[in-house]
Design a protein around this motif. Structure first.
Motif, PDB file in Angstrom:
ATOM      1  N   THR A 194      -0.403  10.343   1.825  1.00 41.60           N
ATOM      2  CA  THR A 194      -1.141   9.570   0.824  1.00 41.60           C
ATOM      3  C   THR A 194      -2.411   9.013   1.461  1.00 41.60           C
ATOM      4  O   THR A 194      -2.361   8.457   2.556  1.00 41.60           O
ATOM      5  CB  THR A 194      -0.278   8.391   0.303  1.00 41.60           C
ATOM      6  OG1 THR A 194       0.981   8.906  -0.067  1.00 41.60           O
ATOM      7  CG2 THR A 194      -0.924   7.707  -0.876  1.00 41.60           C
ATOM      8  N   GLU A 195      -3.540   9.207   0.752  1.00 44.44           N
ATOM      9  CA  GLU A 195      -4.815   8.713   1.289  1.00 44.44           C
ATOM     10  C   GLU A 195      -5.021   7.266   0.882  1.00 44.44           C
ATOM     11  O   GLU A 195      -4.930   6.927  -0.302  1.00 44.44           O
ATOM     12  CB  GLU A 195      -5.978   9.540   0.717  1.00 44.44           C
ATOM     13  CG  GLU A 195      -6.151  10.889   1.352  1.00 44.44           C
ATOM     14  CD  GLU A 195      -6.956  10.862   2.643  1.00 44.44           C
ATOM     15  OE1 GLU A 195      -7.600   9.845   2.960  1.00 44.44           O
ATOM     16  OE2 GLU A 195      -6.916  11.884   3.343  1.00 44.44           O
ATOM     17  N   PHE A 196      -5.319   6.405   1.865  1.00 40.64           N
ATOM     18  CA  PHE A 196      -5.600   4.990   1.563  1.00 40.64           C
ATOM     19  C   PHE A 196      -7.033   4.642   1.971  1.00 40.64           C
ATOM     20  O   PHE A 196      -7.525   5.140   2.980  1.00 40.64           O
ATOM     21  CB  PHE A 196      -4.653   4.071   2.339  1.00 40.64           C
ATOM     22  CG  PHE A 196      -3.271   4.014   1.757  1.00 40.64           C
ATOM     23  CD1 PHE A 196      -2.972   3.123   0.735  1.00 40.64           C
ATOM     24  CD2 PHE A 196      -2.267   4.858   2.212  1.00 40.64           C
ATOM     25  CE1 PHE A 196      -1.699   3.076   0.189  1.00 40.64           C
ATOM     26  CE2 PHE A 196      -0.997   4.806   1.676  1.00 40.64           C
ATOM     27  CZ  PHE A 196      -0.713   3.917   0.658  1.00 40.64           C
ATOM     28  N   SER A 231      -5.406   8.482  -3.605  1.00 46.09           N
ATOM     29  CA  SER A 231      -5.009   9.886  -3.762  1.00 46.09           C
ATOM     30  C   SER A 231      -5.339  10.415  -5.151  1.00 46.09           C
ATOM     31  O   SER A 231      -5.843  11.528  -5.288  1.00 46.09           O
ATOM     32  CB  SER A 231      -3.524  10.054  -3.527  1.00 46.09           C
ATOM     33  OG  SER A 231      -3.182   9.476  -2.335  1.00 46.09           O
ATOM     34  N   THR A 285       2.715   0.965   4.638  1.00 47.07           N
ATOM     35  CA  THR A 285       1.723   1.277   5.666  1.00 47.07           C
ATOM     36  C   THR A 285       2.335   1.293   7.065  1.00 47.07           C
ATOM     37  O   THR A 285       1.943   2.078   7.893  1.00 47.07           O
ATOM     38  CB  THR A 285       0.555   0.273   5.647  1.00 47.07           C
ATOM     39  OG1 THR A 285       1.098  -1.026   5.933  1.00 47.07           O
ATOM     40  CG2 THR A 285      -0.160   0.251   4.337  1.00 47.07           C
ATOM     41  N   GLN A 338      -5.888   0.488  -0.353  1.00 44.71           N
ATOM     42  CA  GLN A 338      -5.888   0.997  -1.732  1.00 44.71           C
ATOM     43  C   GLN A 338      -5.567   2.492  -1.764  1.00 44.71           C
ATOM     44  O   GLN A 338      -6.222   3.275  -1.057  1.00 44.71           O
ATOM     45  CB  GLN A 338      -7.276   0.759  -2.312  1.00 44.71           C
ATOM     46  CG  GLN A 338      -7.247   0.543  -3.776  1.00 44.71           C
ATOM     47  CD  GLN A 338      -8.610   0.146  -4.285  1.00 44.71           C
ATOM     48  OE1 GLN A 338      -9.566   0.024  -3.533  1.00 44.71           O
ATOM     49  NE2 GLN A 338      -8.710  -0.021  -5.576  1.00 44.71           N
ATOM     50  N   ASP A 339      -4.574   2.862  -2.584  1.00 47.70           N
ATOM     51  CA  ASP A 339      -4.187   4.276  -2.700  1.00 47.70           C
ATOM     52  C   ASP A 339      -5.261   5.021  -3.499  1.00 47.70           C
ATOM     53  O   ASP A 339      -5.486   4.733  -4.669  1.00 47.70           O
ATOM     54  CB  ASP A 339      -2.830   4.350  -3.424  1.00 47.70           C
ATOM     55  CG  ASP A 339      -2.322   5.777  -3.549  1.00 47.70           C
ATOM     56  OD1 ASP A 339      -3.094   6.701  -3.236  1.00 47.70           O
ATOM     57  OD2 ASP A 339      -1.165   5.962  -3.956  1.00 47.70           O
ATOM     58  N   GLU A 368      -4.773   8.119   6.354  1.00 52.70           N
ATOM     59  CA  GLU A 368      -3.755   8.920   5.663  1.00 52.70           C
ATOM     60  C   GLU A 368      -2.375   8.517   6.156  1.00 52.70           C
ATOM     61  O   GLU A 368      -2.114   8.490   7.359  1.00 52.70           O
ATOM     62  CB  GLU A 368      -4.005  10.408   5.922  1.00 52.70           C
ATOM     63  CG  GLU A 368      -3.309  11.267   4.884  1.00 52.70           C
ATOM     64  CD  GLU A 368      -3.090  12.680   5.340  1.00 52.70           C
ATOM     65  OE1 GLU A 368      -4.048  13.303   5.811  1.00 52.70           O
ATOM     66  OE2 GLU A 368      -1.937  13.151   5.233  1.00 52.70           O
ATOM     67  N   SER A 426      -1.310  -2.907  -4.534  1.00 47.74           N
ATOM     68  CA  SER A 426      -1.740  -2.316  -3.263  1.00 47.74           C
ATOM     69  C   SER A 426      -1.260  -3.172  -2.099  1.00 47.74           C
ATOM     70  O   SER A 426      -1.204  -4.394  -2.227  1.00 47.74           O
ATOM     71  CB  SER A 426      -3.265  -2.236  -3.215  1.00 47.74           C
ATOM     72  OG  SER A 426      -3.747  -1.586  -4.342  1.00 47.74           O
TER      73      SER A 426
END
Ligand code: ADP
Length: 403
Positions: A148-150, A174, A106, A171-172, A144, A85
Motif C-alpha cells: 500500500t502506498e502512503f 493507493s 505502519t 495518508q493511503d 510503501e 489515516s
C-alpha cells in the motif's frame, strides 16, 4: 477591622469608662480583657470560615478544571481515533504522546511514552519520523508498506515560538494512484482507438489526391470506406465523452418518474429492423405496475446498448427483454441465444475497449465502450448489473434498480 484596631478601640472604651464612671482599674482591666478575648475569638471564627470558603471554592475550581481537561482529552481522542489515516504525535523529547489505532498498519504497535527510536518500527517509517523530529520542519515522503502506498506528512508543532513536537500523518494514496493509472491507460487506449480510423482515412485521402489517380470505381469505394471510418470516429468520440461525464464522482442525472415500459418499447421498435435483417425476433414481457424513477435518456441508452449487443452477437434464435418487479426493485433483463461468453470473458467485458473478438466487434461498429457505459449508468442510478452466459448458448444481462 483587624485585631490591632479592636485592641485600640477597647483601650479607648476603657479610658472613657474610667473617666465617666470612675471605675476601679482592676475591674476595668478584667472587663477589657474579657471584651478583647471575646472579639478575638469572633474574629478568629470569621477568619476560619472565610478560609474554609476559599478552600472549598478552590477545590471546586480544580475539580471543574480537571473535569474540563478530561472532557477535552476525551473529545480529542475521539477525534483522533475517527481519523481514518494513521496519526502520531511526538512531544519535544521525541516521545509518543498521542496516536490512533490505525497507526498499527505502519509499524505494528505504538505505545505512548515510547520514543521513536525503539527497535521494531519499519525502517522507512522510523527514518521519516527521525528526520521530521530532528529537522523540525514540514516533510512529505512516499512510503510503501505491504503493497500500500502512503504519503507521509510531518508538521512541526510550535508553541510560544518554541518547537514542542511533531505531528505525523500517513495518508493511503493507493486509490488515487490507481485512478491516475486507469486514467493514463484510458487515454492511451483512446488514442490508439482514434489512431486506427485516422490512419485509414489519411492513407485513402493521400491516394485519392495523387495526380495520376483516375479510377472512378476505386474512388467511390474509398469514399464509402472514409464515410464508415468517419462514422466510427464520431461514435467513438461520443462514447468517450459520455463515459468521461459518467466517470465523475457525482454524474449529473435528470431523474424523474417515467413509464419504463414505453421507453423499452420505443427502443425495441427502433431496433426491430436491424434484428429482422439478421433473421432474429425481439420478444417482450412487461410486468411493471408502477412508474420508475430514473433518467430516461440514460436508461434508453442502457436498453439500446444491450439490445444492440444482443443483435450483434446472435446469429440465430431470439432476443427477449423483460421488465418485472422483485420485492421493491425493478428488474430489466435482456437475453439472447447468441455466441455466449466464457467465465473469463464475462469478467472482462466491463473493461473499457475490451472486445472478445476484435474483428466482429469492429465490423459491427462497436467501440468496446458500450458495456462500460451501461455499467456506469446503472451504478449512477445506485443499481446493479450482472451477466450470466454459456458459450454458444446465449447471454443474459440483468439490471436491478432500487425504486
Ligand atoms: P462493443 O462495442 O465491442 O460491442 P461492448 O462494451 O458493448 O463493446 O461489449 C464488449 C464485448 O463484450 C464485445 O466486444 C463482445 O465481445 C462482448 N459482448 C457484449 N454483449 C454480448 C452478448 N450479448 N453476447 C456475447 N458477447 C457480448
Amino acid at each position: 477591622m483587624n485585631k490591632t484596631a479592636w485592641l485600640l478601640a477597647c483601650l479607648i472604651c476603657g479610658f472613657i469608662l474610667e473617666s465617666v464612671f470612675s471605675l476601679n482599674v482592676y475591674l476595668l482591666m478584667i472587663i477589657m480583657t474579657l471584651l478583647f478575648a471575646f472579639i478575638w475569638q469572633i474574629q478568629d471564627q470569621n477568619n476560619m470560615l472565610a478560609t474554609q470558603k476559599e478552600q472549598q471554592e478552590l477545590q471546586l475550581k480544580v475539580q471543574s478544571t480537571a473535569k474540563d481537561a478530561h472532557l477535552k482529552y476525551k473529545q480529542l481522542m475521539t477525534m483522533v481515533s475517527s481519523i481514518p489515516s494513521p496519526l502520531l504525535l511526538l512531544n519535544q523529547f521525541g516521545k509518543i504522546v498521542l496516536h490512533n489505532d490505525v497507526v498499527k498498519i505502519t509499524s505494528g504497535n505504538f505505545a505512548e511514552e515510547e520514543t521513536y527510536l525503539r527497535n521494531g518500527y519499519v525502517r522507512e517509517v522510523q527514518e521519516f519520523i527521525k528526520d521530521a523530529f530532528i529537522l523540525e520542519k514540514q516533510l512529505e515522503r512516499r512510503i510503501e508498506l505491504q503493497g500500500t502506498e502512503f504519503q507521509a506528512i510531518s508538521v512541526p508543532v510550535v508553541s510560544h515560538g518554541k518547537f514542542s513536537g511533531t505531528l505525523l500523518l500517513f495518508q493511503d494514496i493507493s486509490k488515487a494512484l490507481e485512478g491516475e493509472k486507469m486514467q493514463k491507460q484510458f487515454l492511451a487506449d483512446a488514442s490508439h482507438e482514434l489512431k486506427t480510423p485516422i490512419a485509414v482515412i489519411k492513407g485513402m485521402v493521400e491516394i485519392l489526391n495523387r495526380d495520376d489517380f483516375s479510377d472512378l470505381e476505386t474512388q467511390k469505394d474509398f469514399l464509402c470506406q472514409i464515410e464508415q471510418e468517419v462514422n466510427r470516429l464520431d461514435l467513438l468520440v461520443k462514447d468517450i465523452l459520455t463515459l468521461s461525464r459518467l466517470s465523475s464522482s457525482h454524474p449529473l442525472l435528470d431523474r424523474r418518474k417515467i413509464n419504463l415500459q414505453e421507453l423499452v418499447e420505443t427502443a425495441v421498435q427502433s431496433l426491430k429492423k436491424a434484428a429482422a435483417e439478421k433473421g432474429l425476433s425481439i420478444h417482450t414481457s412487461y410486468a411493471l405496475k408502477d412508474s420508475v424513477f430514473c433518467d430516461p435518456m440514460r436508461m434508453r441508452q442502457v436498453v439500446t446498448n444491450l439490445l444492440n449487443n444482443a443483435i450483434k452477437y446472435t446469429d440465430q434464435g431470439r432476443i427477449t427483454i423483460s421488465l418485472y418487479e422483485e420485492d421493491t426493485n425493478v428488474v430489466i433483463e435482456v437475453s439472447d441465444t447468441g455466441c455466449g461468453l466464457t467465465e473469463e470473458q464475462q469478467e472482462k467485458i466491463w473493461d473499457r475497449f475490451y472486445r472478445v473478438k476484435d474483428d466482429r466487434s469492429r465490423k459491427s461498429g462497436g467501440s468496446g465502450l458500450g458495456l462500460a457505459i451501461v455499467k456506469s449508468i446503472v451504478h449512477a442510478h445506485n443499481g446493479e448489473i450482472e451477466v450470466s452466459s454459456q458459450e454458444h448458448h446465449g447471454t443474459t444481462f440483468r439490471i436491478l434498480l432500487r425504486n
